[in-house]
Design a protein around this motif. Sequence first.
Motif: not given
Length: 93
Positions: A45-51
């Motif tokens: 799981i990739a955390e911190g995806v903002e865009t």
Amino acid sequence: NTCHHNQVTHSILHRPINTLTTDPDTEVIVQTIIAMANHLDLNIIAEGVETEQQKQWLHNNGCFLNQGFLFSNPVSAEQFLIFLTQNHSPESM
């Protein structure tokens, strides 16, 4: 110990996501981590995806589980359950 392994992976992935689409070195690091996890049949799981660009890059490189401000501001567990039951079926997520 699986729990320890997950903590190490989390520590490596958390910071680079912010520079994912702007730093070639970060891209290589994240691609390598995704490849190792997929090879070991681990969910990642990739955390911190903002865009949307970060999300698309991750999907194109085999990481399909993401969380971050792109999807929602932080909410309590109770708020999350309400959101799920009122707005979305599991199939739509």
